[in-house]
Motif scaffolding. Structure first.
Motif, PDB file in Angstrom:
ATOM      1  N   THR A 127      12.738  44.866 -14.842  1.00  0.00           N
ATOM      2  CA  THR A 127      13.525  44.341 -13.723  1.00  0.00           C
ATOM      3  C   THR A 127      12.879  43.050 -13.237  1.00  0.00           C
ATOM      4  O   THR A 127      11.725  42.764 -13.555  1.00  0.00           O
ATOM      5  CB  THR A 127      13.525  45.331 -12.547  1.00  0.00           C
ATOM      6  N   ALA A 128      13.633  42.285 -12.424  1.00  0.00           N
ATOM      7  CA  ALA A 128      13.100  41.031 -11.879  1.00  0.00           C
ATOM      8  C   ALA A 128      11.813  41.289 -11.102  1.00  0.00           C
ATOM      9  O   ALA A 128      10.856  40.513 -11.179  1.00  0.00           O
ATOM     10  CB  ALA A 128      14.141  40.345 -11.008  1.00  0.00           C
ATOM     11  N   ALA A 129      11.772  42.408 -10.375  1.00  0.00           N
ATOM     12  CA  ALA A 129      10.569  42.728  -9.597  1.00  0.00           C
ATOM     13  C   ALA A 129       9.372  43.000 -10.512  1.00  0.00           C
ATOM     14  O   ALA A 129       8.244  42.589 -10.212  1.00  0.00           O
ATOM     15  CB  ALA A 129      10.830  43.927  -8.694  1.00  0.00           C
ATOM     16  N   ASP A 130       9.634  43.665 -11.642  1.00  0.00           N
ATOM     17  CA  ASP A 130       8.551  43.923 -12.604  1.00  0.00           C
ATOM     18  C   ASP A 130       7.954  42.622 -13.132  1.00  0.00           C
ATOM     19  O   ASP A 130       6.739  42.493 -13.250  1.00  0.00           O
ATOM     20  CB  ASP A 130       9.075  44.702 -13.829  1.00  0.00           C
ATOM     21  N   TYR A 131       8.843  41.676 -13.473  1.00  0.00           N
ATOM     22  CA  TYR A 131       8.342  40.411 -14.016  1.00  0.00           C
ATOM     23  C   TYR A 131       7.450  39.699 -13.007  1.00  0.00           C
ATOM     24  O   TYR A 131       6.426  39.124 -13.376  1.00  0.00           O
ATOM     25  CB  TYR A 131       9.503  39.500 -14.436  1.00  0.00           C
ATOM     26  N   ALA A 132       7.850  39.749 -11.735  1.00  0.00           N
ATOM     27  CA  ALA A 132       7.037  39.101 -10.703  1.00  0.00           C
ATOM     28  C   ALA A 132       5.684  39.800 -10.578  1.00  0.00           C
ATOM     29  O   ALA A 132       4.634  39.158 -10.518  1.00  0.00           O
ATOM     30  CB  ALA A 132       7.773  39.090  -9.370  1.00  0.00           C
ATOM     31  N   ALA A 133       5.726  41.131 -10.572  1.00  0.00           N
ATOM     32  CA  ALA A 133       4.478  41.893 -10.439  1.00  0.00           C
ATOM     33  C   ALA A 133       3.568  41.663 -11.650  1.00  0.00           C
ATOM     34  O   ALA A 133       2.353  41.482 -11.499  1.00  0.00           O
ATOM     35  CB  ALA A 133       4.780  43.377 -10.280  1.00  0.00           C
ATOM     36  N   ASP A 134       4.169  41.636 -12.843  1.00  0.00           N
ATOM     37  CA  ASP A 134       3.377  41.413 -14.059  1.00  0.00           C
ATOM     38  C   ASP A 134       2.692  40.055 -14.033  1.00  0.00           C
ATOM     39  O   ASP A 134       1.548  39.921 -14.425  1.00  0.00           O
ATOM     40  CB  ASP A 134       4.269  41.470 -15.311  1.00  0.00           C
ATOM     41  N   PHE A 135       3.458  39.053 -13.575  1.00  0.00           N
ATOM     42  CA  PHE A 135       2.850  37.725 -13.550  1.00  0.00           C
ATOM     43  C   PHE A 135       1.643  37.714 -12.632  1.00  0.00           C
ATOM     44  O   PHE A 135       0.578  37.214 -12.989  1.00  0.00           O
ATOM     45  CB  PHE A 135       3.839  36.642 -13.104  1.00  0.00           C
ATOM     46  N   SER A 136       1.805  38.281 -11.435  1.00  0.00           N
ATOM     47  CA  SER A 136       0.678  38.151 -10.516  1.00  0.00           C
ATOM     48  C   SER A 136      -0.491  39.022 -10.953  1.00  0.00           C
ATOM     49  O   SER A 136      -1.637  38.658 -10.704  1.00  0.00           O
ATOM     50  CB  SER A 136       1.098  38.374  -9.059  1.00  0.00           C
ATOM     51  N   SER A 137      -0.224  40.120 -11.662  1.00  0.00           N
ATOM     52  CA  SER A 137      -1.392  40.878 -12.103  1.00  0.00           C
ATOM     53  C   SER A 137      -2.130  40.141 -13.230  1.00  0.00           C
ATOM     54  O   SER A 137      -3.352  40.127 -13.267  1.00  0.00           O
ATOM     55  CB  SER A 137      -1.030  42.327 -12.467  1.00  0.00           C
ATOM     56  N   PHE A 138      -1.369  39.456 -14.103  1.00  0.00           N
ATOM     57  CA  PHE A 138      -2.023  38.623 -15.124  1.00  0.00           C
ATOM     58  C   PHE A 138      -2.817  37.487 -14.476  1.00  0.00           C
ATOM     59  O   PHE A 138      -3.988  37.245 -14.784  1.00  0.00           O
ATOM     60  CB  PHE A 138      -0.978  38.053 -16.089  1.00  0.00           C
ATOM     61  N   ASN A 139      -2.143  36.829 -13.536  1.00  0.00           N
ATOM     62  CA  ASN A 139      -2.677  35.604 -12.981  1.00  0.00           C
ATOM     63  C   ASN A 139      -3.846  35.808 -12.024  1.00  0.00           C
ATOM     64  O   ASN A 139      -4.610  34.892 -11.761  1.00  0.00           O
ATOM     65  CB  ASN A 139      -1.528  34.884 -12.265  1.00  0.00           C
TER      66      ASN A 139
END
Ligand code: TRP
Length: 452
Positions: A127-139
């Motif tokens: 979901t869009a929320a997952d993509y946002a969460a994934d990015f910030s956990s990577f970053n």
């Protein structure tokens, strides 16, 4: 001596190298996020004004300086204005090259991370929320941001060490048109998403109440950043141009293509932003959290997205090469180091800055100056201060100090090529560019308020 300098192989090589420098993360990553944070269409309008009235004339002037002197960004001024302080423009540029590479390599590293995520298929089915969460956990991590930043700096280093002609030309010729084609496909997908028209009107229907002094400075900074002007990058490149390169045509081609790619990026991003309920003000991560949603809605999404991120990484590479070249040519030609050694010195300095800024969203998040973390500070200092300031000095130098006949002779290849609008160019350069940059600076610094 000067005739021993390498030159770009063909006319097309000249154009691709310059477009390669201009088109990069500035268009596809920075432009959409700045537009999103600055209210959309009104920002786009200001941006285009800055490109045409200030950016383009400064670009032509940098071409003049580089090809006329056939020197690096600082050395050029020792030829055109010996024993003066004008070479400050070059020093400012060399410093800017380090600082820009210091944060640009981090974002370029993000494209590599996303390339591998796309390859392994982990970029779909969320979901869009997952993509946002994934990015910030990577970053906000430590290892991977440092790893990818370092990898990208190493890639740039290798190409720079191989040499100007082979390295730069070959890499830009095939990849730029491919990237363009891919963007067209994405564009079609994005504008046919549900509620796409909200995004399109955000991008194209100006709301002037959103403009304030910082919007104007941001638009000007984006224009300089995206066109690669204000720090001697195009002085350095044009010092490798041949005598028959048409400087005016090259400048116009670069400017048109660069602006086209930025607008195309906007047309891809904003319909998707509104369609998937992402905040247009999300900031530096905007493109990275938006695009996976678009890809997901294409058949064979892993294939498309991995090729796209690879092309984006290569577009970033042709830009980092041009930045690195400014500093390397300077260290090599002015300080007597071999080209290889000069490249090492530059890469090492960039690596130190890059590693620190790659940690700006995690480990070093709390360390801020004026409310900006290290990454944002590098971005602000270069795009909004050093580049416009360099551009101001270039416009004053070429507009006021250079003999008009010499200028015209160089820009027309000694009268053999036509230069349309020379008078308009000279007028923009002499008056409009310096006054506009000066006013925007003064306005943002709040001097007007002080005087009142
Ligand atoms: N213009 C490039 C981009 O849009 C970045 C870049 C390359 C640059 N060389 C530069 C920016 C010189 C400022 C100055 O991605």
């Amino acid at each position: 001596m000067s005739d021993e300098r390498v030159t770009f192989g063909s006319k097309l090589g000249v154009i691709f190298a310059s477009v390669g420098s201009a088109v990069g993360l500035g268009n596809i990553w920075r432009f959409p996020y700045e537009t999103g944070q600055n209210g959309g269409a009104a920002f786009l309008l200001l941006y285009v004004l800055c490109v045409v009235l200030v950016g383009l004339p400064v670009m032509m002037s940098e071409f003049f300086i580089g090809r006329h002197s056939r020197k690096n960004a600082a050395g050029a001024f020792d030829v055109l204005a010996p024993k003066t302080k004008w070479n400050f423009i070059g020093y400012n540029g060399v410093a800017a090259a380090f600082l820009i590479l210091g944060f640009y390599s981090v974002v370029a590293g993000w494209t590599l991370e996303y390339f591998f995520q796309a390859l392994t298929g982990s970029l779909t089915g969320k979901t869009a929320a997952d993509y946002a969460a994934d990015f910030s956990s990577f970053n906000s991590g430590i290892f991977w941001p440092i790893f990818w930043t370092t990898t990208f700096i190493a890639l740039t280093h290798i190409i720079i060490s191989v040499g100007v002609q082979k390295g730069i030309e070959r890499s830009s010729k095939i990849m730029m048109p491919m990237l363009f084609l891919f963007m067209i496909i994405l564009c079609v997908r994005s504008v046919t998403l549900p509620d796409a028209e909200i995004g399109l009107s955000f991008l194209f229907k100006p709301d002037f109440s959103k403009i304030n002094s910082s919007t104007v400075l941001s638009a000007m900074g984006q224009a300089f950043f995206s066109l690669s002007v204000g720090m001697g990058c195009l002085i350095t490149y044009s010092s490798y141009f041949g005598k028959d390169t048409n400087l005016q045509k090259t400048a116009i081609t670069v400017t048109v293509l660069d602006t086209l790619v930025a607008v195309l990026a906007g047309v891809i991003i904003f319909p998707a932003v509104f369609s998937f309920g992402i905040a247009p003000t999300a900031g530096p991560e905007l493109v990275f959290i938006t695009l996976p949603n678009v890809f997901q809605n294409l058949p064979m999404s892993a294939l498309w997205s991995s090729i796209f991120y690879l092309l984006l990484a290569i577009a970033a590479l042709t830009s980092t090469i041009s930045l690195h070249e400014v500093a390397t040519a300077y260290v090599h030609e002015e300080h007597g180091f071999t080209r290889k050694r000069a490249a090492f010195i530059v890469s090492f300095g960039v690596l130190v800055l890059g590693v620190i800024s790659s940690l700006s969203f995690g480990l070093l998040k709390e360390y801020t100056v004026f409310g900006l973390n290290f990454f944002d500070l590098l971005d602000y200092a270069t795009a909004k201060i050093m580049l416009p300031f360099g551009g101001l000095l270039v416009s004053v130098f070429v507009g006021w100090r250079i003999d008009r006949k010499i200028l015209k002779a160089e820009l027309t290849n000694q009268g053999t090529a036509s230069f349309y609008f020379f008078t308009i160019y000279a007028f923009l350069l002499k008056y409009i560019a310096p006054i506009a940059i000066g006013l925007i600076f003064i306005n943002e610094l709040g001097l007007f308020k002080l005087l009142k």
